[in-house]
Design a protein around this motif. Sequence first.
Motif, PDB file in Angstrom:
ATOM      1  N   GLU A  41       5.176  -1.643  -9.831  1.00 57.10           N
ATOM      2  CA  GLU A  41       6.140  -2.298  -9.866  1.00 57.10           C
ATOM      3  C   GLU A  41       6.969  -2.078  -8.659  1.00 57.10           C
ATOM      4  O   GLU A  41       7.578  -3.022  -7.746  1.00 57.10           O
ATOM      5  N   LEU A  42       7.074  -0.907  -8.001  1.00 60.39           N
ATOM      6  CA  LEU A  42       7.398  -0.346  -6.679  1.00 60.39           C
ATOM      7  C   LEU A  42       6.828  -1.101  -5.663  1.00 60.39           C
ATOM      8  O   LEU A  42       7.529  -1.404  -4.532  1.00 60.39           O
ATOM      9  N   ARG A  43       5.559  -1.155  -5.795  1.00 61.19           N
ATOM     10  CA  ARG A  43       4.666  -1.831  -4.763  1.00 61.19           C
ATOM     11  C   ARG A  43       4.973  -3.245  -4.740  1.00 61.19           C
ATOM     12  O   ARG A  43       5.099  -3.721  -3.506  1.00 61.19           O
ATOM     13  N   LEU A  44       5.185  -3.802  -5.671  1.00 63.40           N
ATOM     14  CA  LEU A  44       5.486  -5.191  -5.754  1.00 63.40           C
ATOM     15  C   LEU A  44       6.806  -5.609  -4.976  1.00 63.40           C
ATOM     16  O   LEU A  44       6.829  -6.509  -4.454  1.00 63.40           O
ATOM     17  N   HIS A  45       7.691  -4.552  -5.559  1.00 61.58           N
ATOM     18  CA  HIS A  45       9.046  -4.687  -4.926  1.00 61.58           C
ATOM     19  C   HIS A  45       9.021  -4.501  -3.503  1.00 61.58           C
ATOM     20  O   HIS A  45       9.528  -5.272  -2.627  1.00 61.58           O
ATOM     21  N   ALA A  46       8.307  -3.424  -2.688  1.00 61.83           N
ATOM     22  CA  ALA A  46       8.034  -3.376  -1.450  1.00 61.83           C
ATOM     23  C   ALA A  46       7.455  -4.409  -0.676  1.00 61.83           C
ATOM     24  O   ALA A  46       7.875  -4.903   0.488  1.00 61.83           O
ATOM     25  N   ALA A  47       6.430  -4.979  -1.351  1.00 59.84           N
ATOM     26  CA  ALA A  47       5.656  -6.340  -0.605  1.00 59.84           C
ATOM     27  C   ALA A  47       6.661  -7.316  -0.732  1.00 59.84           C
ATOM     28  O   ALA A  47       6.649  -8.007   0.401  1.00 59.84           O
ATOM     29  N   LEU A  48       7.485  -7.686  -1.881  1.00 61.76           N
ATOM     30  CA  LEU A  48       7.978  -8.959  -1.856  1.00 61.76           C
ATOM     31  C   LEU A  48       9.284  -8.874  -0.766  1.00 61.76           C
ATOM     32  O   LEU A  48       9.610  -9.555   0.073  1.00 61.76           O
ATOM     33  N   LEU A  49       9.891  -7.463  -0.340  1.00 59.46           N
ATOM     34  CA  LEU A  49      10.914  -7.191   0.460  1.00 59.46           C
ATOM     35  C   LEU A  49      10.332  -7.431   1.918  1.00 59.46           C
ATOM     36  O   LEU A  49      11.210  -8.016   2.781  1.00 59.46           O
ATOM     37  N   LEU A  53      -1.654  -6.138  -8.226  1.00 59.06           N
ATOM     38  CA  LEU A  53      -0.397  -5.177  -8.421  1.00 59.06           C
ATOM     39  C   LEU A  53       0.103  -5.710 -10.052  1.00 59.06           C
ATOM     40  O   LEU A  53       0.331  -4.795 -10.776  1.00 59.06           O
ATOM     41  N   VAL A  54       0.063  -7.002 -10.271  1.00 58.64           N
ATOM     42  CA  VAL A  54       0.530  -7.163 -11.670  1.00 58.64           C
ATOM     43  C   VAL A  54      -0.452  -6.832 -12.557  1.00 58.64           C
ATOM     44  O   VAL A  54       0.065  -6.266 -13.636  1.00 58.64           O
ATOM     45  N   LEU A  55      -1.774  -6.868 -12.373  1.00 56.61           N
ATOM     46  CA  LEU A  55      -2.867  -6.378 -13.379  1.00 56.61           C
ATOM     47  C   LEU A  55      -2.766  -4.687 -13.582  1.00 56.61           C
ATOM     48  O   LEU A  55      -2.938  -4.298 -14.353  1.00 56.61           O
ATOM     49  N   ALA A  56      -2.468  -4.184 -12.342  1.00 57.56           N
ATOM     50  CA  ALA A  56      -2.125  -2.758 -12.404  1.00 57.56           C
ATOM     51  C   ALA A  56      -0.891  -2.436 -13.362  1.00 57.56           C
ATOM     52  O   ALA A  56      -0.910  -1.613 -14.148  1.00 57.56           O
ATOM     53  N   GLY A  57       0.290  -3.266 -13.486  1.00 55.47           N
ATOM     54  CA  GLY A  57       1.249  -3.243 -14.098  1.00 55.47           C
ATOM     55  C   GLY A  57       1.093  -3.124 -15.654  1.00 55.47           C
ATOM     56  O   GLY A  57       1.429  -2.704 -16.677  1.00 55.47           O
ATOM     57  N   ILE A  58       0.094  -4.290 -15.876  1.00 50.88           N
ATOM     58  CA  ILE A  58      -0.471  -4.592 -17.403  1.00 50.88           C
ATOM     59  C   ILE A  58      -1.175  -3.451 -17.627  1.00 50.88           C
ATOM     60  O   ILE A  58      -0.804  -3.038 -18.983  1.00 50.88           O
ATOM     61  N   GLU A  76      21.113  -6.363 -17.865  1.00 53.99           N
ATOM     62  CA  GLU A  76      20.106  -5.295 -17.440  1.00 53.99           C
ATOM     63  C   GLU A  76      19.726  -5.620 -16.102  1.00 53.99           C
ATOM     64  O   GLU A  76      19.803  -6.801 -15.463  1.00 53.99           O
ATOM     65  N   VAL A  77      19.627  -4.493 -15.296  1.00 53.22           N
ATOM     66  CA  VAL A  77      19.324  -4.521 -13.969  1.00 53.22           C
ATOM     67  C   VAL A  77      18.248  -3.827 -13.403  1.00 53.22           C
ATOM     68  O   VAL A  77      18.038  -2.616 -13.985  1.00 53.22           O
ATOM     69  N   TRP A  78      17.159  -4.186 -12.779  1.00 50.62           N
ATOM     70  CA  TRP A  78      16.058  -3.631 -12.319  1.00 50.62           C
ATOM     71  C   TRP A  78      16.504  -3.270 -10.992  1.00 50.62           C
ATOM     72  O   TRP A  78      17.024  -3.887 -10.197  1.00 50.62           O
ATOM     73  N   GLY A  79      16.079  -1.786 -10.545  1.00 48.09           N
ATOM     74  CA  GLY A  79      15.995  -1.504  -9.265  1.00 48.09           C
ATOM     75  C   GLY A  79      14.959  -0.428  -8.886  1.00 48.09           C
ATOM     76  O   GLY A  79      14.550   0.014  -9.751  1.00 48.09           O
ATOM     77  N   PRO A  80      14.670  -0.377  -7.802  1.00 39.06           N
ATOM     78  CA  PRO A  80      13.533   0.281  -7.208  1.00 39.06           C
ATOM     79  C   PRO A  80      13.689   1.772  -7.448  1.00 39.06           C
ATOM     80  O   PRO A  80      12.698   2.675  -7.295  1.00 39.06           O
ATOM     81  N   GLU A  81      15.088   2.230  -7.598  1.00 47.82           N
ATOM     82  CA  GLU A  81      15.364   3.713  -7.916  1.00 47.82           C
ATOM     83  C   GLU A  81      15.044   4.168  -9.192  1.00 47.82           C
ATOM     84  O   GLU A  81      15.022   5.456  -9.664  1.00 47.82           O
ATOM     85  N   ALA A  88       0.829  -1.066  -0.072  1.00 48.19           N
ATOM     86  CA  ALA A  88      -0.127   0.051   0.037  1.00 48.19           C
ATOM     87  C   ALA A  88       0.844   1.215   0.084  1.00 48.19           C
ATOM     88  O   ALA A  88       0.532   2.261  -0.595  1.00 48.19           O
ATOM     89  N   THR A  89       2.102   1.022   0.666  1.00 46.45           N
ATOM     90  CA  THR A  89       2.774   2.429   0.811  1.00 46.45           C
ATOM     91  C   THR A  89       4.208   2.170   0.147  1.00 46.45           C
ATOM     92  O   THR A  89       4.957   3.479   0.229  1.00 46.45           O
ATOM     93  N   GLY A  90       4.331   1.396  -0.770  1.00 50.32           N
ATOM     94  CA  GLY A  90       5.618   1.205  -1.209  1.00 50.32           C
ATOM     95  C   GLY A  90       5.995   2.229  -2.446  1.00 50.32           C
ATOM     96  O   GLY A  90       7.064   2.250  -2.941  1.00 50.32           O
ATOM     97  N   GLY A  91       4.816   2.827  -2.927  1.00 49.07           N
ATOM     98  CA  GLY A  91       5.389   3.686  -4.165  1.00 49.07           C
ATOM     99  C   GLY A  91       4.093   3.760  -5.072  1.00 49.07           C
ATOM    100  O   GLY A  91       2.962   3.233  -4.852  1.00 49.07           O
ATOM    101  N   ALA A  92       4.308   4.817  -6.149  1.00 45.35           N
ATOM    102  CA  ALA A  92       3.024   5.035  -7.021  1.00 45.35           C
ATOM    103  C   ALA A  92       3.090   3.680  -8.084  1.00 45.35           C
ATOM    104  O   ALA A  92       1.938   3.057  -8.535  1.00 45.35           O
ATOM    105  N   ALA A  93       4.334   3.629  -8.868  1.00 45.12           N
ATOM    106  CA  ALA A  93       3.961   2.426  -9.718  1.00 45.12           C
ATOM    107  C   ALA A  93       3.958   1.021  -9.315  1.00 45.12           C
ATOM    108  O   ALA A  93       4.397   0.669  -8.018  1.00 45.12           O
TER     109      ALA A  93
END
Lengths: 211, 211
Positions: free
Chosen positions: A86-94, A139-144, B204-209, A79-84
């Motif tokens: 993929e950032l939210r997915l990254h934050a959730a996985l982390l 999140l994936v659907l939002a990315g799509i 190629e590298v993905w990064g949250p930044e 919910a708070t990991g970012g706007a995009a």
Amino acid sequence: MTGRRRVPRREREQQIIDVAVQVFAKRGYHAASVDEIAELAGISKPMVYLYLDSKEGLFLACLRREADRLVAAFQGAAATGGAAPELRLHAALLAFFAFVAEHRDSWVVLHRQASELSEAIAAAVAEARRAVLAEVAGLVLAGIAESGSPLGDEDADFVAHALVGAADSLTDWMASHPDQSPEGVTLRLMNMVWVGMGRVLEGEVWGPERK
Amino acid sequence: MTGRRRVPRREREQQIIDVAVQVFAKRGYHAASVDEIAELAGISKPMVYLYLDSKEGLFLACLRREADRLVAAFQGAAATGGAAPELRLHAALLAFFAFVAEHRDSWVVLHRQASELSEAIAAAVAEARRAVLAEVAGLVLAGIAESGSPLGDEDADFVAHALVGAADSLTDWMASHPDQSPEGVTLRLMNMVWVGMGRVLEGEVWGPERK
């Protein structure tokens, strides 16, 4: 027992659950004894039964609390990991990998031991897993949607199953590579899966005939 | 019982196991009864015990046979699927999804029920999983070597864990999408993971930044 502070029921239950998670993780459900849990929690065995009914009730309480914590950490980060997306997915996985790294006992109880037991317990685990799958699929659907790709719900659900299964399995890899940080594991997984999905969204298709 | 052909022990055991896999998949281990298995196999209950010792022995025999079949299908496809590692990986994943689609009962026994039971059973499943993980890691490592990338064993093992976990989890997706072929599921997974890995190998590298 004079002089001992009267502890509210809710707080006492949480103390018992804290100890029980450690003991279940260490011994396994069948070998774990309520005697040991009571002793480590500093209360009598009848009191443990009074609060949490039975060994299975105690295990179920552990499982529900840890599943709720894990799902809350995951959803909070999403919910708070970012706007995009993929950032939210990254934050959730982390958040997931960090939880597993920091609460190894909880994860052992959730991941390894829960499936050994009753249907009530299996159902509690399945429910937590469904919540996480739905979150990831969203999140994936939002990315799509952002990419303008014609992929849809079914594809998002496919990717969510793959990602959640991969993350589950990678907790074993993490356990055998204690030098690797949750951040590192998350980045590797994002690289593998999200980068691949990006290519697919751009229309690249792999086929066995191409080589 | 006059006139009934004398069936060799080995063949009789296989018949019992065939029936037992169906019954365990349908009823679950605990609810399955040796009476039902004996009846459907057309032999007496004492004979079942004579051949396979106990209900747990019978389940373990089912599990071992189905695990051996699955691992053999996977390894056979990997060995003969082509020259390039990615073709062999594709063939092996396809063999896996085709096995699960065609032998749903076997998969239910291996995937859903085995973890409920004893340590001997959990160990048999863990061993089959390790064999598959090693096979996948070998293919990924071959792919890495071909690409000239500096990635190594640890990375290959990471990708193998992610792929095997994803494939496990996708069998649930497949069960809820019976219109999707094993070929389709395999292609989607290869697209997601292998294409992503290709990009990573190219640097190629993905990064949250980055967003």
